[in-house]
Design a protein around this motif. Structure first.
Motif, PDB file in Angstrom:
ATOM      1  N   MET A   1      11.010 -91.965 -47.202  1.00 18.49           N
ATOM      2  CA  MET A   1      11.663 -91.460 -46.010  1.00 18.49           C
ATOM      3  C   MET A   1      12.774 -92.435 -45.610  1.00 18.49           C
ATOM      4  O   MET A   1      12.692 -93.615 -45.883  1.00 18.49           O
ATOM      5  CB  MET A   1      10.667 -91.295 -44.881  1.00 18.49           C
ATOM      6  CG  MET A   1       9.612 -90.255 -45.092  1.00 18.49           C
ATOM      7  SD  MET A   1       9.357 -89.463 -43.550  1.00 18.49           S
ATOM      8  CE  MET A   1       9.354 -87.776 -43.944  1.00 18.49           C
ATOM      9  N   SER A   2      13.736 -91.886 -44.900  1.00 15.04           N
ATOM     10  CA  SER A   2      14.896 -92.689 -44.545  1.00 15.04           C
ATOM     11  C   SER A   2      15.242 -92.500 -43.077  1.00 15.04           C
ATOM     12  O   SER A   2      14.607 -91.719 -42.360  1.00 15.04           O
ATOM     13  CB  SER A   2      16.095 -92.272 -45.402  1.00 15.04           C
ATOM     14  OG  SER A   2      16.478 -90.944 -45.055  1.00 15.04           O
ATOM     15  N   ASP A   4      17.831 -91.031 -41.982  1.00 15.59           N
ATOM     16  CA  ASP A   4      18.266 -89.637 -41.820  1.00 15.59           C
ATOM     17  C   ASP A   4      17.072 -88.708 -41.624  1.00 15.59           C
ATOM     18  O   ASP A   4      17.117 -87.787 -40.801  1.00 15.59           O
ATOM     19  CB  ASP A   4      19.089 -89.183 -43.032  1.00 15.59           C
ATOM     20  CG  ASP A   4      20.449 -89.859 -43.101  1.00 15.59           C
ATOM     21  OD1 ASP A   4      20.955 -90.268 -42.027  1.00 15.59           O
ATOM     22  OD2 ASP A   4      20.999 -89.977 -44.211  1.00 15.59           O
ATOM     23  N   ASP A   5      15.995 -88.959 -42.391  1.00 11.36           N
ATOM     24  CA  ASP A   5      14.786 -88.154 -42.234  1.00 11.36           C
ATOM     25  C   ASP A   5      14.199 -88.312 -40.835  1.00 11.36           C
ATOM     26  O   ASP A   5      13.777 -87.333 -40.218  1.00 11.36           O
ATOM     27  CB  ASP A   5      13.733 -88.546 -43.284  1.00 11.36           C
ATOM     28  CG  ASP A   5      14.156 -88.203 -44.697  1.00 11.36           C
ATOM     29  OD1 ASP A   5      14.902 -87.214 -44.885  1.00 11.36           O
ATOM     30  OD2 ASP A   5      13.740 -88.939 -45.611  1.00 11.36           O
ATOM     31  N   LEU A   6      14.170 -89.552 -40.355  1.00 10.46           N
ATOM     32  CA  LEU A   6      13.662 -89.804 -39.012  1.00 10.46           C
ATOM     33  C   LEU A   6      14.518 -89.087 -37.976  1.00 10.46           C
ATOM     34  O   LEU A   6      13.987 -88.438 -37.070  1.00 10.46           O
ATOM     35  CB  LEU A   6      13.616 -91.308 -38.716  1.00 10.46           C
ATOM     36  CG  LEU A   6      13.213 -91.699 -37.293  1.00 10.46           C
ATOM     37  CD1 LEU A   6      11.829 -91.173 -36.943  1.00 10.46           C
ATOM     38  CD2 LEU A   6      13.283 -93.203 -37.121  1.00 10.46           C
ATOM     39  N   ASP A   8      16.295 -86.441 -38.380  1.00 11.44           N
ATOM     40  CA  ASP A   8      16.027 -85.008 -38.502  1.00 11.44           C
ATOM     41  C   ASP A   8      14.704 -84.634 -37.831  1.00 11.44           C
ATOM     42  O   ASP A   8      14.620 -83.640 -37.117  1.00 11.44           O
ATOM     43  CB  ASP A   8      15.991 -84.585 -39.968  1.00 11.44           C
ATOM     44  CG  ASP A   8      17.359 -84.651 -40.633  1.00 11.44           C
ATOM     45  OD1 ASP A   8      18.388 -84.702 -39.907  1.00 11.44           O
ATOM     46  OD2 ASP A   8      17.395 -84.665 -41.887  1.00 11.44           O
ATOM     47  N   ASP A   9      13.664 -85.448 -38.083  1.00  5.52           N
ATOM     48  CA  ASP A   9      12.348 -85.168 -37.492  1.00  5.52           C
ATOM     49  C   ASP A   9      12.385 -85.294 -35.973  1.00  5.52           C
ATOM     50  O   ASP A   9      11.782 -84.483 -35.265  1.00  5.52           O
ATOM     51  CB  ASP A   9      11.281 -86.101 -38.076  1.00  5.52           C
ATOM     52  CG  ASP A   9      10.949 -85.762 -39.522  1.00  5.52           C
ATOM     53  OD1 ASP A   9      11.355 -84.679 -39.992  1.00  5.52           O
ATOM     54  OD2 ASP A   9      10.281 -86.590 -40.176  1.00  5.52           O
TER      55      ASP A   9
END
Length: 110
Positions: A1-2, A4-6, A8-9
């Protein structure tokens, strides 16, 4: 996870929180969204319940609850839990019109 993923979440959780049964300001919604993304609870409601428990516990532990209860109601949380005031527990309240014989008979009543 990155990162960007955080992001987005958090964004998705923030959008989901738009439909809550209670009003949240922008800052609170953002903080709750971050917690939802990080802690991944089954429902955001679980975090709200935890937050209430934590606020209650810290308010009790710091003495703030007793301060506010004493200011508003004249009792502490312990008195509330026991159902009687400290004076009633220690017998200092006395009781108008209660004679010594009545006190003797009531001594062991709970």
């Amino acid at each position: 996870m990155s990162l960007d993923d955080l992001e987005d979440d958090v964004g998705a959780a923030y959008a989901d929180l738009e439909e809550t049964d209670f009003d949240l300001d922008r800052e609170t919604r953002q903080e709750l969204a971050m917690l939802v993304a990080a802690l991944d609870p089954d429902e955001p409601d679980e975090l709200v319940r935890r937050a209430v428990h934590m606020l209650f516990e810290s308010t009790v532990q710091s003495g703030k609850l007793d301060f506010h209860l004493r200011s508003e109601y004249g009792v502490t949380y312990d008195e509330y839990l026991s159902g009687m005031t400290f004076d009633e527990m220690t017998g200092a309240a006395g009781g108008a019109g209660v004679g010594p014989e009545e006190n003797e008979n009531r001594r062991y009543q709970y």
